[in-house]
Design a protein around this motif. Sequence first.
Motif, mmCIF file in Angstrom:
data_model
loop_
_atom_site.group_PDB
_atom_site.id
_atom_site.type_symbol
_atom_site.label_atom_id
_atom_site.label_comp_id
_atom_site.label_asym_id
_atom_site.label_seq_id
_atom_site.Cartn_x
_atom_site.Cartn_y
_atom_site.Cartn_z
ATOM 1 N N TYR A 107 0.734 -1.211 -0.078
ATOM 2 C CA TYR A 107 0.087 0.243 0.097
ATOM 3 C C TYR A 107 0.956 1.454 -0.124
ATOM 4 C CZ TYR A 107 -3.605 3.568 1.369
ATOM 5 O OH TYR A 107 -4.398 4.604 1.472
ATOM 6 N N GLN A 167 -3.479 -2.210 -6.619
ATOM 7 C CA GLN A 167 -3.972 -1.172 -5.547
ATOM 8 C C GLN A 167 -5.264 -1.279 -5.039
ATOM 9 O OE1 GLN A 167 -2.023 0.992 -3.395
ATOM 10 N NE2 GLN A 167 -0.348 -0.237 -4.606
ATOM 11 N N SER A 168 -6.290 -1.612 -6.016
ATOM 12 C CA SER A 168 -7.447 -1.932 -5.584
ATOM 13 C C SER A 168 -7.555 -3.479 -4.804
ATOM 14 C CB SER A 168 -8.540 -2.172 -7.001
ATOM 15 O OG SER A 168 -8.137 -3.153 -7.622
ATOM 16 N N ALA A 172 -6.354 -2.640 -1.114
ATOM 17 C CA ALA A 172 -7.236 -2.062 -0.281
ATOM 18 C C ALA A 172 -8.164 -2.972 0.347
ATOM 19 C CB ALA A 172 -7.928 -0.850 -1.313
ATOM 20 N N GLU A 177 -6.567 3.004 4.152
ATOM 21 C CA GLU A 177 -7.468 3.612 3.102
ATOM 22 C C GLU A 177 -8.608 4.281 3.961
ATOM 23 O OE1 GLU A 177 -7.798 4.481 -1.054
ATOM 24 O OE2 GLU A 177 -6.254 3.836 0.258
ATOM 25 N N LYS A 195 -6.915 7.258 5.724
ATOM 26 C CA LYS A 195 -6.614 8.533 4.682
ATOM 27 C C LYS A 195 -8.277 9.102 4.481
ATOM 28 C CE LYS A 195 -6.203 9.204 -0.339
ATOM 29 N NZ LYS A 195 -5.724 8.147 -1.645
ATOM 30 N N THR A 196 -9.154 8.102 4.274
ATOM 31 C CA THR A 196 -10.610 8.662 4.044
ATOM 32 C C THR A 196 -10.938 9.691 5.411
ATOM 33 O OG1 THR A 196 -11.348 6.995 2.958
ATOM 34 C CG2 THR A 196 -13.022 8.193 3.903
ATOM 35 N N ILE A 222 -10.626 7.603 -3.379
ATOM 36 C CA ILE A 222 -10.056 6.432 -2.605
ATOM 37 C C ILE A 222 -10.512 5.205 -3.263
ATOM 38 C CG2 ILE A 222 -9.920 7.398 -0.242
ATOM 39 C CD1 ILE A 222 -12.586 5.821 0.249
ATOM 40 N N GLU A 223 -9.600 4.025 -3.050
ATOM 41 C CA GLU A 223 -10.128 2.975 -3.665
ATOM 42 C C GLU A 223 -11.516 2.187 -3.179
ATOM 43 O OE1 GLU A 223 -8.433 1.634 -6.026
ATOM 44 O OE2 GLU A 223 -6.422 2.736 -6.083
#
Length: 422
Positions: free
Chosen positions: A260, A269-270, A273, A282, A285-286, A317-318
């Motif tokens: 990550y 990356q999906s 996540a 993630e 980050k959100t 984001i993912e």
Amino acid sequence: MNKIIEQLLSLSLLTMPVLVLTVHHGAGISAIIILLLSLWVLSIKYPVNISLSNKEKVLIFSLVLFPIIIIFDVILRELQLRYLDYYLRFILVIPIYFALKESKSDLRPLFIGILLGSIGAGLFSLYQFSLYQSYYINIKMDRIGGYLNAVNFGNISLLLAVMSLAGLFLVKEMKFKKIGIVVCLLAFFMGLIGSILPGSRGGWLAIPFFIILFLIYTPIKNRYKLAGLVISVIIMLGPYYSNAYVEQRVNTGYTNAMDYLTAAESVDQSRVALTSVGARLEMWKTAWLIFKENPIFGVGSGNYSQELITKMDAGEIERMPAYTHAHNELLHILAITGVVGFLGYLIFYAGITYYFFSTLLESHNAKEKYLSFIGILLVVGFFIFGLTSYSFAHHTMVLFFSIMVVSLAGMIGSIERDLQTA
């Protein structure tokens, strides 16, 4: 009759550590029993002396402030009242504190309960592990967690383990010292098993902090502390090098985090996540993005998941499941209540820590030192647990923390009252 009720209240404190992990809805059953007996004691003792020392005022203020902030957040934003449920419990348990403070408290039931709870956690996890290994039984769960999820089961097991080890504070008070030491050590290792088998990696981050606290405050000679440090390092590293499951959990976490953070082109990356670690990063980050957009008051309790969906739709984001919280208490509180709620959250932990820490430093009574030390372990543990999960979003975790805090503090208050009147 009055003494019998007070004895029942002390005896009921055994139920929380014993039932929380090994009985379905055990924390709720225990909380109801303890609260009802506390109200009975208060009715007998009425009018109750509510004069408070400075540290007691700090404790009560800390327990009340953060829930009040959540109350205003829910009411002013016209949110669903269910978002008040868990936080209100920090206020509702306060009568337990006053009941214990006014009673002739007996430490033995709580002490025994912690030992039994830790041993029970280890045995229960071993039992469930044996079922997983059986070819004849199909278990639909993929991780050991008893009646809770694996993370909460492992975290509470770890706490019960270190609380059991803290029983060494009471060695001089024990009639059979060698047996007491053996039982404390047995309970400690069984609690560790209850933490290791569920594979709750986030909780293990608290272990170095627990070791530091024990090295500083355990009442033993320095050479024994040095030996304890060596043993602690072995305990930390041993499961990784001797247990394939633990090694796999740690290595997977490290790999997912690196995938990550490096954002290598060769890595999808999906997909990252959707892993446990990647999803957490993630979500953090959100939460930070939400906070930056709403820094003062946040977006409101219960609105995190909708904001998460909004940001996924916007491509910020993912894609991931629409989790209801950020799996990090500090960031989640910042996201939903902004700086205002975050300050209340910090005061909540700081005030409780102040109460126990000041008692530990000032008291020369072994029982007080024991109670205050496991109070510090409780607070430090939950704060560290909150870095990778949102403990206060779970019924059992809220009840265990709140009941244990007021129980420990109430018994300290009872001991201090007796010492002052002696």
